[in-house]
Design a protein around this motif. Structure first.
Motif, PDB file in Angstrom:
ATOM      1  N   PHE A  32       0.833  -1.109  -0.012  1.00 37.67           N
ATOM      2  CA  PHE A  32       0.139  -0.004  -0.004  1.00 37.67           C
ATOM      3  C   PHE A  32       0.857   1.278  -0.158  1.00 37.67           C
ATOM      4  O   PHE A  32       1.973   1.288   0.695  1.00 37.67           O
ATOM      5  CB  PHE A  32      -0.894  -0.043   1.327  1.00 37.67           C
ATOM      6  CG  PHE A  32      -2.076  -0.511   1.053  1.00 37.67           C
ATOM      7  CD1 PHE A  32      -3.466   0.502   0.684  1.00 37.67           C
ATOM      8  CD2 PHE A  32      -2.592  -1.908   1.096  1.00 37.67           C
ATOM      9  CE1 PHE A  32      -4.728  -0.058   0.650  1.00 37.67           C
ATOM     10  CE2 PHE A  32      -3.819  -2.417   1.070  1.00 37.67           C
ATOM     11  CZ  PHE A  32      -4.883  -1.622   0.858  1.00 37.67           C
ATOM     12  N   LEU A  33       0.508   2.406  -0.609  1.00 38.22           N
ATOM     13  CA  LEU A  33       1.138   3.555  -0.618  1.00 38.22           C
ATOM     14  C   LEU A  33       0.020   4.565  -1.060  1.00 38.22           C
ATOM     15  O   LEU A  33      -1.169   4.260  -1.718  1.00 38.22           O
ATOM     16  CB  LEU A  33       2.401   3.646  -1.774  1.00 38.22           C
ATOM     17  CG  LEU A  33       2.094   3.422  -2.992  1.00 38.22           C
ATOM     18  CD1 LEU A  33       3.121   4.143  -3.895  1.00 38.22           C
ATOM     19  CD2 LEU A  33       2.207   1.651  -3.495  1.00 38.22           C
ATOM     20  N   ALA A  34       0.244   5.816  -0.864  1.00 36.71           N
ATOM     21  CA  ALA A  34      -0.389   6.876  -1.175  1.00 36.71           C
ATOM     22  C   ALA A  34       0.518   7.866  -2.332  1.00 36.71           C
ATOM     23  O   ALA A  34       1.659   8.064  -1.803  1.00 36.71           O
ATOM     24  CB  ALA A  34      -0.890   7.907  -0.127  1.00 36.71           C
ATOM     25  N   ILE A  35      -0.123   8.210  -3.222  1.00 37.91           N
ATOM     26  CA  ILE A  35       0.794   9.116  -4.310  1.00 37.91           C
ATOM     27  C   ILE A  35       0.213  10.665  -4.465  1.00 37.91           C
ATOM     28  O   ILE A  35      -0.970  10.573  -4.462  1.00 37.91           O
ATOM     29  CB  ILE A  35       0.729   8.131  -5.597  1.00 37.91           C
ATOM     30  CG1 ILE A  35      -0.743   8.047  -6.209  1.00 37.91           C
ATOM     31  CG2 ILE A  35       1.460   6.721  -5.442  1.00 37.91           C
ATOM     32  CD1 ILE A  35      -0.684   7.324  -7.775  1.00 37.91           C
ATOM     33  N   THR A  36       1.056  11.425  -4.602  1.00 37.22           N
ATOM     34  CA  THR A  36       0.777  12.700  -4.996  1.00 37.22           C
ATOM     35  C   THR A  36       1.525  12.797  -6.274  1.00 37.22           C
ATOM     36  O   THR A  36       2.141  12.147  -6.691  1.00 37.22           O
ATOM     37  CB  THR A  36       1.453  13.795  -3.619  1.00 37.22           C
ATOM     38  OG1 THR A  36       2.800  13.419  -3.646  1.00 37.22           O
ATOM     39  CG2 THR A  36       0.694  13.316  -2.554  1.00 37.22           C
ATOM     40  N   GLY A  37       1.301  14.054  -6.678  1.00 37.21           N
ATOM     41  CA  GLY A  37       2.045  14.444  -8.213  1.00 37.21           C
ATOM     42  C   GLY A  37       1.540  13.574  -9.100  1.00 37.21           C
ATOM     43  O   GLY A  37       2.218  13.323 -10.164  1.00 37.21           O
ATOM     44  N   GLY A  80     -11.631   5.948   7.631  1.00 35.78           N
ATOM     45  CA  GLY A  80     -12.208   4.510   7.932  1.00 35.78           C
ATOM     46  C   GLY A  80     -11.375   3.447   7.373  1.00 35.78           C
ATOM     47  O   GLY A  80     -11.476   2.278   7.918  1.00 35.78           O
ATOM     48  N   LEU A  81     -10.496   3.921   6.216  1.00 40.12           N
ATOM     49  CA  LEU A  81      -9.677   2.470   5.693  1.00 40.12           C
ATOM     50  C   LEU A  81      -8.806   2.224   6.521  1.00 40.12           C
ATOM     51  O   LEU A  81      -8.020   2.997   7.193  1.00 40.12           O
ATOM     52  CB  LEU A  81      -9.156   3.364   4.513  1.00 40.12           C
ATOM     53  CG  LEU A  81      -8.272   2.198   3.585  1.00 40.12           C
ATOM     54  CD1 LEU A  81      -8.965   1.038   3.007  1.00 40.12           C
ATOM     55  CD2 LEU A  81      -7.575   3.109   2.356  1.00 40.12           C
ATOM     56  N   GLU A  82      -8.399   0.885   6.767  1.00 40.27           N
ATOM     57  CA  GLU A  82      -7.492   0.481   7.387  1.00 40.27           C
ATOM     58  C   GLU A  82      -6.787  -0.859   6.764  1.00 40.27           C
ATOM     59  O   GLU A  82      -7.398  -1.681   5.946  1.00 40.27           O
ATOM     60  CB  GLU A  82      -8.036  -0.289   8.712  1.00 40.27           C
ATOM     61  CG  GLU A  82      -8.638   0.773   9.687  1.00 40.27           C
ATOM     62  CD  GLU A  82      -9.040   0.260  11.038  1.00 40.27           C
ATOM     63  OE1 GLU A  82      -9.507   1.020  11.884  1.00 40.27           O
ATOM     64  OE2 GLU A  82      -9.369  -1.074  11.176  1.00 40.27           O
ATOM     65  N   VAL A  83      -5.330  -1.114   6.921  1.00 41.11           N
ATOM     66  CA  VAL A  83      -4.526  -1.789   6.099  1.00 41.11           C
ATOM     67  C   VAL A  83      -4.147  -2.746   7.132  1.00 41.11           C
ATOM     68  O   VAL A  83      -3.627  -2.369   8.211  1.00 41.11           O
ATOM     69  CB  VAL A  83      -3.701  -1.254   5.313  1.00 41.11           C
ATOM     70  CG1 VAL A  83      -2.634  -1.858   4.652  1.00 41.11           C
ATOM     71  CG2 VAL A  83      -4.126  -0.262   4.378  1.00 41.11           C
ATOM     72  N   GLN A  84      -3.913  -4.313   6.642  1.00 38.11           N
ATOM     73  CA  GLN A  84      -3.385  -5.118   7.777  1.00 38.11           C
ATOM     74  C   GLN A  84      -1.969  -5.009   7.394  1.00 38.11           C
ATOM     75  O   GLN A  84      -1.325  -5.281   6.509  1.00 38.11           O
ATOM     76  CB  GLN A  84      -3.875  -6.466   7.455  1.00 38.11           C
ATOM     77  CG  GLN A  84      -3.362  -7.471   8.421  1.00 38.11           C
ATOM     78  CD  GLN A  84      -4.230  -8.670   8.451  1.00 38.11           C
ATOM     79  OE1 GLN A  84      -4.589  -9.324   7.445  1.00 38.11           O
ATOM     80  NE2 GLN A  84      -4.812  -9.197   9.776  1.00 38.11           N
ATOM     81  N   ASN A 130      -2.813   0.300  -4.197  1.00 39.29           N
ATOM     82  CA  ASN A 130      -2.327  -1.153  -3.584  1.00 39.29           C
ATOM     83  C   ASN A 130      -2.523  -2.090  -4.486  1.00 39.29           C
ATOM     84  O   ASN A 130      -2.891  -1.992  -5.749  1.00 39.29           O
ATOM     85  CB  ASN A 130      -3.458  -1.386  -2.456  1.00 39.29           C
ATOM     86  CG  ASN A 130      -4.955  -1.610  -3.026  1.00 39.29           C
ATOM     87  OD1 ASN A 130      -5.702  -0.778  -3.093  1.00 39.29           O
ATOM     88  ND2 ASN A 130      -5.147  -2.899  -3.244  1.00 39.29           N
ATOM     89  N   ILE A 131      -1.572  -3.038  -4.168  1.00 37.65           N
ATOM     90  CA  ILE A 131      -1.369  -4.486  -5.026  1.00 37.65           C
ATOM     91  C   ILE A 131      -2.518  -4.998  -4.973  1.00 37.65           C
ATOM     92  O   ILE A 131      -3.151  -5.495  -3.854  1.00 37.65           O
ATOM     93  CB  ILE A 131       0.031  -4.993  -4.444  1.00 37.65           C
ATOM     94  CG1 ILE A 131       1.185  -4.139  -4.643  1.00 37.65           C
ATOM     95  CG2 ILE A 131       0.024  -6.233  -5.180  1.00 37.65           C
ATOM     96  CD1 ILE A 131       1.428  -3.705  -5.864  1.00 37.65           C
TER      97      ILE A 131
END
Length: 323
Positions: free
Chosen positions: A36-41, A217-221, A240-241
């Motif tokens: 998981f990652l968040a992307i900007t740009g 509310g989003l949660e990642v394991q 996310n993959i």
């Protein structure tokens, strides 16, 4: 790690691949460590995302009869509106508390690919809301451009040709843009403490791009089994993959479980996932560069369509009734 990494991918817009190197390294690390990652740009403006959230809100506020006219259960190719209880992502929990709308490429019923795989190809159901079809298709195109940049970067990170993944998205791919509305639960109905707005699950395809509103509310394991919050970041997209990428990379890139927790009373939550899924006959088998010396492939070869349809059958009530 207390939350997911945030990566500025603006360098991927450079025509000079040497400028991509630092971003590729960051993406590769995130895909291997948490998936998981968040992307900007990424190039999609906040104004565009805000306009899409407004469109989503107006869509779900339509009268129930208007939405039922687009019911996904009436679509042979899984397109349209899904009511509460249509989807159960975690089979050990009650059905998810949300409503959805799915669209993909509009394919004429007489196109050869429809005859080859009618369960995944065909027309969308848009309803009669003015401007809805046009705005959805415009945003679909913007997201696909971002997705292809991400897939190209991943291919290079894995020591593959840049087009290794993107070549399967040149024409009849089955990428889906979904609108989701998580309404408040009725105040007079008791709710179990572990009930979810969306149950724990992994995504089916290559990658997912997600826009979420400010509610959260989003949660990642995480690797240790604990759940990590993935809070909204203004203007960012969560990436996310998915399962197909995990299979392709022999678990090098992780398809990570995630969920949406119950929301505070009276809160409406909106999100927009973009499920990046290749054409139905894409062969998915272990990539050679993901095999260490003496290591064996963990998954048998499969086509993308076979995998996606198997997950639909396990997740959607209307498909189980049909079966």
């Amino acid at each position: 790690m207390t939350t997911i990494p945030v990566i500025d991918i603006s360098a991927l817009s450079s025509p000079d691949r040497a400028d991509w190197a630092g971003v590729i390294q960051q993406i590769d690390h995130a895909c291997r460590e948490i998936g998981f990652l968040a992307i900007t740009g990424h190039g999609i403006s906040k104004q565009q995302l805000d306009a899409m959230f407004d469109l989503s809100k107006r869509f779900f506020e339509q009268p129930m009869d208007a939405k039922r006219a687009m019911e996904i259960a009436n679509s042979s190719n899984h397109r349209g509106w899904g009511s509460h209880g249509a989807e159960q992502l975690d089979p050990s929990k009650p059905t998810d508390w949300k409503e959805t709308f799915d669209m993909a490429l509009d394919v004429h019923p007489e196109h050869p690919v429809v005859a080859a795989c009618p369960e995944l190809y065909g027309p969308n159901q848009y309803g009669d809301m003015p401007g809805f079809q046009q705005q959805m298709n415009q945003h679909y195109g913007l997201l696909l451009s971002v997705a292809k940049k991400m897939l190209a970067a991943m291919a290079l990170a894995l020591n593959l040709e840049e087009t290794f993944f993107t070549r399967w998205f040149d024409s009849e791919h089955v990428t889906v843009l979904r609108l989701i509305h998580y309404p408040p639960r009725p105040a007079d109905q008791p709710v179990a403490e572990d009930a979810m707005a969306a149950g724990a699950h992994t995504d089916y395809g290559c990658i997912t791009l997600l826009a979420q509103d400010a509610v959260g509310g989003l949660e990642v394991q995480g690797n240790d089994g604990n759940w990590i919050s993935a809070p909204p970041i203004d203007g960012a997209l969560v990436v996310n993959i998915g399962d197909l990428m995990q299979r392709w990379t022999n678990d090098a890139y992780r398809s990570t479980a995630h969920r949406v927790r119950n929301l505070a009373p009276g809160k409406h939550r909106y999100s927009m996932p973009f499920f990046v899924e290749p054409q139905f006959d894409t062969p998915v088998s272990c990539i050679d560069t993901c095999l260490a010396e003496g290591e064996q492939a963990k998954y048998p070869p499969i086509t993308s369509g076979e995998w996606i349809l198997s997950r639909f059958a396990a997740t959607y009530a209307y498909r189980q009734k049909t079966a």
